[in-house]
Design a protein around this motif. Structure first.
Motif, PDB file in Angstrom:
ATOM      1  N   ARG A  28      77.678 131.814 -15.509  1.00 23.65           N
ATOM      2  CA  ARG A  28      78.253 130.458 -15.557  1.00 23.65           C
ATOM      3  C   ARG A  28      77.236 129.440 -16.063  1.00 23.65           C
ATOM      4  O   ARG A  28      77.565 128.564 -16.864  1.00 23.65           O
ATOM      5  N   GLN A  31      76.751 129.951 -19.825  1.00 24.99           N
ATOM      6  CA  GLN A  31      77.894 129.457 -20.600  1.00 24.99           C
ATOM      7  C   GLN A  31      77.913 127.934 -20.640  1.00 24.99           C
ATOM      8  O   GLN A  31      78.168 127.333 -21.684  1.00 24.99           O
ATOM      9  N   GLN A  32      77.635 127.295 -19.508  1.00 25.65           N
ATOM     10  CA  GLN A  32      77.624 125.832 -19.459  1.00 25.65           C
ATOM     11  C   GLN A  32      76.583 125.263 -20.407  1.00 25.65           C
ATOM     12  O   GLN A  32      76.859 124.325 -21.160  1.00 25.65           O
ATOM     13  N   LEU A 125      77.670 125.706  -7.683  1.00 19.17           N
ATOM     14  CA  LEU A 125      77.768 127.162  -7.561  1.00 19.17           C
ATOM     15  C   LEU A 125      76.980 127.740  -6.390  1.00 19.17           C
ATOM     16  O   LEU A 125      77.350 128.791  -5.866  1.00 19.17           O
TER      17      LEU A 125
END
Length: 158
Positions: A28, A31-32, A125
């Motif tokens: 994550r 990707q961010q 997260l």
């Protein structure tokens, strides 16, 4: 041959949670950062380390060690960051074998753009999901794992 000590159910649960959480969080974050500013999570960490270093530069071998990365893997990443104008390399005048990675002004601006959303996602997260006690336990436990592996203690995986 010594019979392995298989994991019990609670140990398996902890191991699987660790592997899954690590993979999902890293995926994550990667990707961010790619979507927002066009760099990988590892490249972001390189820029962070350089920003924190004296004179915004680090010897490549020391940077690889700090990131727990191979020297060849770091060289590839530095090449990519150099192409993007975010870092430069310089030779050491006193040791011809030493090469330094240096954060550029563009690299510093990239960090300024990337950091707020990156830290917000880290909080979302991981940090805000755990209680302060859980966070301390995770930090203490994983810190001990890192210490044992880096110190090469008997029984620690290498």
């Amino acid at each position: 041959m010594v019979e392995p000590q298989w994991l019990n159910e609670e140990e398996k649960r902890a191991w699987h949670a660790f592997v899954a959480a690590g993979s999902l969080v890293n995926r994550r974050l990667d990707q961010q950062l790619k979507d927002d500013v066009g760099i990988t999570h590892l490249q972001y960490e390189i820029l962070v380390r350089l920003e924190a270093a004296q004179d915004r530069e680090m010897r490549m071998s020391g940077l690889a060690d700090a990131l727990l990365n191979s020297k060849s893997g770091l060289t590839y990443q530095i090449t990519q960051l150099e192409k993007a104008g975010l870092v430069t390399r310089r030779s050491c005048t006193s040791d011809v074998r030493a090469v330094y990675a240096v954060l550029t002004d563009a690299g510093r601006r990239m960090l300024e753009r990337a950091a707020p959303d990156h830290v917000a996602l880290v909080r979302k997260l991981l940090i805000d999901v755990l209680t302060p006690q859980q966070l301390a336990t995770v930090a203490d436990g994983l810190g001990e794992v890192v210490r044992r592996i880096q110190d090469g203690e008997p029984g620690a995986a290498r």
